[in-house]
Design a protein around this motif. Structure first.
Motif, mmCIF file in Angstrom:
data_model
loop_
_atom_site.group_PDB
_atom_site.id
_atom_site.type_symbol
_atom_site.label_atom_id
_atom_site.label_comp_id
_atom_site.label_asym_id
_atom_site.label_seq_id
_atom_site.Cartn_x
_atom_site.Cartn_y
_atom_site.Cartn_z
ATOM 1 N N GLY A 15 0.651 -1.095 0.060
ATOM 2 C CA GLY A 15 0.006 0.012 -0.211
ATOM 3 C C GLY A 15 0.808 1.231 -0.028
ATOM 4 N N GLU A 16 2.273 1.169 0.213
ATOM 5 C CA GLU A 16 3.098 2.137 0.338
ATOM 6 C C GLU A 16 3.620 2.574 -1.098
ATOM 7 N N SER A 17 4.397 3.684 -0.975
ATOM 8 C CA SER A 17 4.953 4.214 -2.305
ATOM 9 C C SER A 17 6.579 4.216 -2.246
ATOM 10 N N LEU A 18 6.818 4.312 -3.617
ATOM 11 C CA LEU A 18 8.597 4.535 -3.439
ATOM 12 C C LEU A 18 8.504 5.164 -5.026
ATOM 13 N N ARG A 19 9.748 5.916 -4.932
ATOM 14 C CA ARG A 19 10.048 6.573 -6.225
ATOM 15 C C ARG A 19 11.546 6.178 -6.687
ATOM 16 N N LEU A 20 11.722 5.662 -7.924
ATOM 17 C CA LEU A 20 12.931 5.290 -8.255
ATOM 18 C C LEU A 20 13.332 6.221 -9.390
ATOM 19 N N ALA A 21 14.711 6.539 -9.421
ATOM 20 C CA ALA A 21 15.254 7.516 -10.450
ATOM 21 C C ALA A 21 16.343 6.889 -11.436
ATOM 22 N N CYS A 22 16.437 7.151 -12.400
ATOM 23 C CA CYS A 22 17.464 6.540 -13.114
ATOM 24 C C CYS A 22 17.999 7.716 -13.982
ATOM 25 N N VAL A 23 19.489 7.748 -13.607
ATOM 26 C CA VAL A 23 20.342 9.134 -14.504
ATOM 27 C C VAL A 23 21.073 8.538 -15.396
ATOM 28 N N ALA A 24 20.726 9.131 -16.556
ATOM 29 C CA ALA A 24 21.508 8.689 -17.767
ATOM 30 C C ALA A 24 22.523 9.710 -18.227
ATOM 31 N N SER A 25 23.703 9.141 -18.786
ATOM 32 C CA SER A 25 24.583 9.587 -19.313
ATOM 33 C C SER A 25 25.157 9.076 -20.539
ATOM 34 N N GLY A 26 25.802 9.898 -21.507
ATOM 35 C CA GLY A 26 26.356 9.185 -22.584
ATOM 36 C C GLY A 26 25.660 9.018 -23.805
ATOM 37 N N ILE A 27 24.479 9.615 -23.631
ATOM 38 C CA ILE A 27 23.501 9.157 -24.681
ATOM 39 C C ILE A 27 23.788 10.194 -25.704
ATOM 40 N N THR A 28 24.079 9.800 -26.994
ATOM 41 C CA THR A 28 24.451 10.617 -28.052
ATOM 42 C C THR A 28 23.044 10.679 -29.173
ATOM 43 N N PHE A 29 22.036 9.816 -29.191
ATOM 44 C CA PHE A 29 21.118 9.744 -30.325
ATOM 45 C C PHE A 29 19.866 10.491 -29.502
ATOM 46 N N ASP A 30 19.200 11.066 -30.561
ATOM 47 C CA ASP A 30 18.168 12.022 -30.046
ATOM 48 C C ASP A 30 16.924 11.115 -29.647
ATOM 49 N N ASP A 31 16.425 10.380 -30.397
ATOM 50 C CA ASP A 31 14.996 9.582 -29.834
ATOM 51 C C ASP A 31 15.347 8.344 -29.250
ATOM 52 N N TYR A 32 15.849 8.510 -27.965
ATOM 53 C CA TYR A 32 16.145 7.434 -27.084
ATOM 54 C C TYR A 32 14.915 7.200 -26.165
ATOM 55 N N VAL A 33 14.833 5.897 -25.724
ATOM 56 C CA VAL A 33 13.854 5.739 -24.812
ATOM 57 C C VAL A 33 14.319 5.144 -23.383
ATOM 58 N N CYS A 96 17.011 0.150 -14.903
ATOM 59 C CA CYS A 96 16.502 1.089 -16.078
ATOM 60 C C CYS A 96 17.407 0.503 -17.100
ATOM 61 N N GLY A 97 16.983 0.905 -18.311
ATOM 62 C CA GLY A 97 17.482 0.526 -19.631
ATOM 63 C C GLY A 97 17.310 1.684 -20.662
ATOM 64 N N ALA A 98 18.208 1.800 -21.647
ATOM 65 C CA ALA A 98 18.245 2.769 -22.481
ATOM 66 C C ALA A 98 18.271 2.202 -24.095
ATOM 67 N N GLY A 99 17.583 2.678 -24.781
ATOM 68 C CA GLY A 99 17.206 2.139 -26.239
ATOM 69 C C GLY A 99 16.518 3.241 -27.326
ATOM 70 N N VAL A 100 16.264 2.523 -28.358
ATOM 71 C CA VAL A 100 15.777 3.510 -29.423
ATOM 72 C C VAL A 100 14.580 2.984 -29.635
#
Length: 127
Positions: A15-33, A96-100
């Motif tokens: 019933g409780e809450s949490l907030r996760l954070a993902c800090v990204a660096s080094g991404i050079t393409f524009d339309d990333y997910v 967390c993951g990064a992709g296109v």
């Protein structure tokens, strides 16, 4: 080199809450997910939500729809996953993951090509 740093996991009661954070660096393409995945003990990793950097489109797996909210702060290169109404089935290591995003396809975990991963953060929900 793409680097992702996930944080924010912990032990909470149902019933409780949490907030996760993902800090990204080094991404050079524009339309990333950026996506959030989770892996429970003995189970395969599964995508739960993702957000498109280009247009802010979001996707949620049915198991978290209405309870989890993904958001991004582009100035901080950070993507958040607000998790409300947690239950024991949400217990897992979250990554967390990064992709296109594939062109001309509705945004989802399956329609994005994932190429980088961060370390996991443990979320444990007790009953």
């Amino acid at each position: 080199e793409v680097q992702l740093q996930a944080s924010g996991g912990g032990l909470v009661q149902a019933g409780e809450s949490l907030r996760l954070a993902c800090v990204a660096s080094g991404i050079t393409f524009d339309d990333y997910v950026i996506g959030w995945f989770r892996q429970a003990p003995g189970k395969e990793r599964k995508g739960v939500s993702c957000v498109s950097r280009a247009d802010g489109d979001t996707y949620y797996d049915d198991s978290v729809k209405g309870r989890f909210t993904i958001s991004s702060d582009n100035a901080k290169n950070t993507v958040y996953l607000q998790m409300n109404s947690l239950n024991v089935d949400d217990t897992a290591v979250y990554y967390c993951g990064a992709g296109v995003r594939q062109p001309f396809k509705t945004l989802s975990i399956a329609t994005s090509r994932w190429s980088a991963w961060g370390q996991g953060t443990q979320v444990t929900v007790s009953s």
